[in-house]
Design an enzyme around this catalytic site. Structure first.
Site, PDB file in Angstrom:
ATOM      1  N   TRP A 359       0.836  -1.221   0.000  1.00  0.00           N
ATOM      2  CA  TRP A 359       0.000   0.000   0.000  1.00  0.00           C
ATOM      3  C   TRP A 359       0.861   1.259   0.000  1.00  0.00           C
ATOM      4  O   TRP A 359       0.351   2.365   0.042  1.00  0.00           O
ATOM      5  CB  TRP A 359      -0.910   0.014   1.235  1.00  0.00           C
ATOM      6  CG  TRP A 359      -0.193   0.254   2.541  1.00  0.00           C
ATOM      7  CD1 TRP A 359       1.005  -0.298   2.930  1.00  0.00           C
ATOM      8  CD2 TRP A 359      -0.588   1.110   3.614  1.00  0.00           C
ATOM      9  NE1 TRP A 359       1.352   0.141   4.175  1.00  0.00           N
ATOM     10  CE2 TRP A 359       0.400   1.005   4.635  1.00  0.00           C
ATOM     11  CE3 TRP A 359      -1.675   1.943   3.844  1.00  0.00           C
ATOM     12  CZ2 TRP A 359       0.321   1.695   5.835  1.00  0.00           C
ATOM     13  CZ3 TRP A 359      -1.752   2.632   5.047  1.00  0.00           C
ATOM     14  CH2 TRP A 359      -0.766   2.504   6.017  1.00  0.00           C
ATOM     15  N   ASP A 360       2.194   1.067  -0.065  1.00  0.00           N
ATOM     16  CA  ASP A 360       3.100   2.202   0.144  1.00  0.00           C
ATOM     17  C   ASP A 360       2.926   3.319  -0.881  1.00  0.00           C
ATOM     18  O   ASP A 360       3.393   4.440  -0.674  1.00  0.00           O
ATOM     19  CB  ASP A 360       4.559   1.725   0.144  1.00  0.00           C
ATOM     20  CG  ASP A 360       4.822   0.675   1.207  1.00  0.00           C
ATOM     21  OD1 ASP A 360       4.015  -0.272   1.297  1.00  0.00           O
ATOM     22  OD2 ASP A 360       5.813   0.776   1.925  1.00  0.00           O
ATOM     23  N   GLU A 498       0.467  -4.071  11.873  1.00  0.00           N
ATOM     24  CA  GLU A 498       0.583  -5.519  11.634  1.00  0.00           C
ATOM     25  C   GLU A 498       0.832  -6.323  12.900  1.00  0.00           C
ATOM     26  O   GLU A 498       0.945  -7.547  12.837  1.00  0.00           O
ATOM     27  CB  GLU A 498       1.719  -5.771  10.643  1.00  0.00           C
ATOM     28  CG  GLU A 498       1.466  -5.092   9.321  1.00  0.00           C
ATOM     29  CD  GLU A 498       2.494  -5.447   8.263  1.00  0.00           C
ATOM     30  OE1 GLU A 498       3.647  -5.715   8.618  1.00  0.00           O
ATOM     31  OE2 GLU A 498       2.126  -5.447   7.076  1.00  0.00           O
TER      32      GLU A 498
HETATM   33  C1  BGC Z   1       4.816  -2.267   6.925  1.00  0.00           C
HETATM   34  C2  BGC Z   1       3.776  -2.147   5.850  1.00  0.00           C
HETATM   35  C3  BGC Z   1       4.459  -1.811   4.538  1.00  0.00           C
HETATM   36  C4  BGC Z   1       5.501  -2.861   4.222  1.00  0.00           C
HETATM   37  C5  BGC Z   1       6.259  -2.533   2.972  1.00  0.00           C
HETATM   38  C6  BGC Z   1       5.837  -3.308   6.507  1.00  0.00           C
HETATM   39  O1  BGC Z   1       6.855  -3.368   7.467  1.00  0.00           O
HETATM   40  O2  BGC Z   1       4.233  -2.660   8.139  1.00  0.00           O
HETATM   41  O3  BGC Z   1       2.868  -1.130   6.187  1.00  0.00           O
HETATM   42  O4  BGC Z   1       3.536  -1.778   3.521  1.00  0.00           O
HETATM   43  O5  BGC Z   1       6.428  -2.923   5.285  1.00  0.00           O
HETATM   44  O6  BGC Z   1       6.907  -1.314   3.085  1.00  0.00           O
END
Ligand code: BGC
Length: 816
Positions: A359-360, A498
């Site tokens: 989603w970045d 997460e």
């Molecule tokens: C983050 C996510 C992000 C992903 C890729 C993860 O550590 O929690 O929000 O999309 O890294 O950057």
């Protein structure tokens, strides 16, 4: 270090991996890590080249079951170029006495330069200097210029140039048990560009599953003193590898200059017959290094003219901001347009997260929207092209609309791992992160913001509206009405944090009524109505017919925009999800004392046999993401529409304090989001968080993740923070609002913005803000600085004096 360059003046083998990622050179089509050209992959060095969107799937047996991963493939090493003197050892920086060392990444020109003065075992003193670039002007070409000065000796020098396709994916230690072999070698050899002309190298490989053919060709020449170059070259090839040796000599005090020009084509390229032919011709016709560099620098200069953000308060902050813009543009550049690639979380700079798209882009597209909107459009096109897969994924869950994957790669299927390795415990643990359904919301949000900023009706008609409506439809089918509360609920999803995958002591993944998800769904339902209203009648009708969208569905969306559930606890604290208040408080001090670095609490707790699900803690902003995405005014309107009291000033603050105190910043996105959210209320703390976010990659604050690839979200997010948060930039009702913060500590801020197709120049200095509109447009732009609305005619500049909470117009002039 200057404002425009990243400089290292000592060779440090322990930091080499980090420097290779930070000094990577690329052009939005491919990226090569900034490894020295004379090295092969070993414990210290990892030369690697990645094509944007160059993926391959490979199966591996893990913990008794076969899993399949799609990886960003490490392509053949085009940059191999080394030398030895008089049949001695091949150059090895760790085997000579280094007299001086300097590595400079020139951000303005996009050139990486390394200069080493050294003494070898035979007491010969020499200076080796290499300059390299991956051309922004001709996306298929890259070049290296190597100079060797013999200070106190003369003699024969053997230069070896190679194309090495014997590479594997070995950039991430955690993945080392996984299948890492992705290439099948097809052709390795030399060819003659013209009858009797010099021999050039060529290599052709194919990815094992995706069958992407990758061709490289290279021309290596002595250019300093062609007479010193005995026309003796030898080439050797084996499967997947070809090398060429040039036998030269260098005189006392003289400098030998060699240049290598390499071309890269793939079977995915357009306007070619076959990648091998294209690469061979391109290498044969490649200009000299100097010319290649001039063209490359011209394009970089043009990019910087649009994209630079001047923040002259302190030069380190300025340099890091430019480094971030630089890597953003090396990942996504005008060369990326139409390549059908998404926004990789770690750039095309390393193998972490396998080059996947999360989603970045939520943090990355805002910068591009305001400057290079065609690139953001191309990234949204990547999503639109994968709508069929997203529809399929929704249908498999018995749902309607489009459910985009949490991790996306080549064809848009879900690429998230099913299990992941906790390096602390050595255990493979289930990975449920793919139930972060909010990724689809980010896509829809981006599509709408893109339209608001660019005004591109064409985009809305062709792709944007369909993306937005299909995501809305998905959430409408995911939600259900709670008969008792009369409100809609969404169950069994995860928010951006997460560290909470499920309720404690339950097997079933997911949480109910994640506030971030539910509020965005309510917002999206309203936005969908606006989308339909923005389309002209024929397009609206055509789309409604195509999607079989009827009034009943629209009525449901309208209702959901007023009746999504948000849970609260305490005094006006928005609950991250239903039942959050029942979780245990976490012993932050105790764990800090015990472990020092507690960013990855999920891993620490799992290794202890515990689980982060049980505690009030988070990896990164979740509720506070709402404060990040929406202005106070917008969020209040949303709350009101939902029938909840808008947050009072005090509640707004308390939510920020509450969640900030419970965040471990386990993602590099975290500092940046919190900095933005706190900029107004806690400027000192926010400035510190901004500085931490700025240092995420350059100092590798996660202790080892940057060498595996830069964090593009955090990089672009910090730049966006300056562009949007420092200036208080916000588009509402067709008006560009400004409400600056931090004026006291940032020095002068200057940037250019493109809004509704018109370029504006913004300067913030000494409590004054000037907004200038370039001439050449017809209609004025509506701007509003701290409540003062003006129509800014083309060619004019308006200056406002800023005082506490207000602005006063103090002058008008012609725009420069
Ligand atoms: C983050 C996510 C992000 C992903 C890729 C993860 O550590 O929690 O929000 O999309 O890294 O950057």
């Amino acid at each position: 270090m200057t404002d425009w360059s990243l400089v290292y003046d000592r060779f440090d083998p322990d930091r080499q991996g980090l420097r290779e990622a930070l000094c990577a050179t690329g052009n939005g089509y491919y990226v090569s890590r900034g490894a020295f050209c004379w090295v092969m992959a070993d414990k210290t060095h990892y030369p690697a080249t990645y094509l944007s969107g160059g993926y391959n799937r490979a199966p591996t047996e893990v913990a008794g079951r076969v899993i399949e991963n799609e990886d960003l493939v490490n392509l053949p090493n085009w940059s191999a170029l080394t030398f030895r003197v008089a049949e001695g050892d091949w150059f090895n920086i760790q085997a000579v006495e280094i007299l001086s060392f300097r590595q400079t990444l020139d951000l303005f020109r996009g050139v990486l330069e390394v200069t080493v003065r050294f003494r070898d075992k035979a007491n010969r003193e020499s200076t080796l200097s290499t300059r390299r670039l991956v051309s922004m002007a001709d996306m298929h070409l890259a070049g290296i210029e190597l100079s060797l000065t013999a200070h106190n000796w003369s003699g024969p020098v053997q230069v070896r140039s190679a194309l090495d396709g014997r590479v594997i994916n070995a950039g991430v230690r955690r993945y080392r048990d996984l299948n890492s072999s992705h290439l099948t070698p097809l052709i390795a050899g030399t060819y003659q560009a013209r009858d009797g002309g010099e021999a050039l190298l060529q290599l052709l490989v194919e990815t094992k599953q995706s069958r992407l053919r990758v061709a490289q060709a290279a021309r290596t020449r002595v250019v300093s003193n062609p007479h010193a170059f005995e026309a003796r070259t030898e080439s050797v090839h084996e499967e997947g590898y070809v090398q060429q040796d040039l036998h030269c000599s260098v005189g006392h005090g003289e400098t030998l200059v060699v240049e290598k020009l390499a071309a890269l084509y793939t079977s995915r390229d357009t306007a070619i017959s076959e990648p091998g032919i294209a690469a061979r011709e391109a290498a044969a016709h490649a200009p000299a290094f100097g010319r290649l560099r001039q063209d490359h620098e011209r394009v970089w200069r043009q990019l910087w003219d649009r994209c630079d953000i001047v923040l002259d308060g302190d030069s380190k902050t300025q340099m890091i901001l430019r480094l971030h813009i630089f890597h953003l543009l090396q990942t996504l550049s005008p060369n990326t347009i139409n390549l059908d690639v998404g926004v990789p979380a770690r750039g095309w700079h390393g193998e972490a997260y396998r080059g996947h798209v999360f989603w970045d882009e939520l943090f990355i597209l805002p910068f591009l929207n305001y400057r290079l909107p065609a690139i953001s459009r191309s990234c949204l096109r990547y999503r639109h092209m994968r709508l069929p897969k997203a529809r399929e994924a929704a249908a498999e869950e018995g749902l309607k609309g489009a459910m985009f994957p949490w991790q996306s790669g080549s064809d848009g299927r879900e690429e998230s791992q099913k299990v992941h390795l906790n390096p602390r415990s050595g255990r493979w643990v289930p990975d449920n992160s793919c139930i972060q359904r909010h990724v689809s919301l980010a896509i829809a949000y981006n599509a709408w913001r893109h339209f608001q900023i660019t005004g591109s009706e064409h985009f809305l008609e062709l792709r944007g509206a369909e993306l937005i409506l299909e995501v809305t439809r998905f959430f409408a089918s995911l939600a259900h009405l709670n008969g008792q509360t009369g409100r809609y609920e969404i169950h069994r999803v995860m928010g951006p944090d997460e560290y909470h995958e499920a309720y404690p002591e339950t097997e079933e993944p997911g949480l109910n009524n994640n506030a971030y998800t539910n509020v965005l769904v309510a917002w999206l339902c309203s936005a969908s109505m606006q989308v339909l209203a923005c389309l002209d009648a024929p397009h609206r009708q055509e789309l409604m017919e195509k999607l079989l969208l009827d009034e009943r569905e629209l009525a449901l969306w309208d209702e959901m925009s007023r009746k999504m559930t948000i849970c609260f606890h305490g005094e006006g604290i928005i609950s991250q999800f239903e039942g959050y208040e029942n979780l245990k408080e976490f012993d932050w001090d105790g764990y800090r004392k015990k472990y020092g670095d507690i960013q990855r609490l999920d891993r620490i707790l799992e290794a202890e046999g515990d689980s982060s699900d049980r505690y009030k803690l988070s990896k990164q902003a979740d509720v506070l993401m709402l404060f990040y995405l929406f202005s106070r005014e917008e969020l209040s309107d949303l709350m009101q529409r939902l029938g909840y009291e808008p947050l009072t000033e005090d509640q707004w603050q308390r939510n920020i304090d509450y969640y900030l105190a419970r965040t471990s910043h386990g993602s590099t996105l975290s500092y940046m989001v919190h900095a933005a959210v706190m900029a107004r209320s806690h400027p000192d703390k926010a400035w510190d968080l901004f500085q931490q976010a700025l240092h995420s990659d350059i100092d590798d604050i996660q202790g080892g993740t940057t060498p595996e690839g830069i964090h593009l979200g955090a990089m672009a997010g910090t730049v966006d923070l300056v562009q949007r948060c420092f200036t208080g930039l916000d588009v509402r009702d067709g008006v560009l609002h400004f409400d600056p913060v931090f004026a006291d500590r940032m020095g002068t801020l200057k940037l250019k913005l493109r809004y509704l197709g018109r370029w504006l120049h913004v300067v913030l200095k000494d409590e004054e803000m000037t907004v200038a509109a370039h001439s050449g447009w017809v209609r004025p732009v509506s701007i509003c600085v701290r409540g003062e609305s003006r129509d800014l005619p083309p060619g004019e500049a308006i200056t406002f004096r800023l005082s506490k909470g207000a602005a006063t117009e103090v002058g008008r002039s012609a725009a420069e």
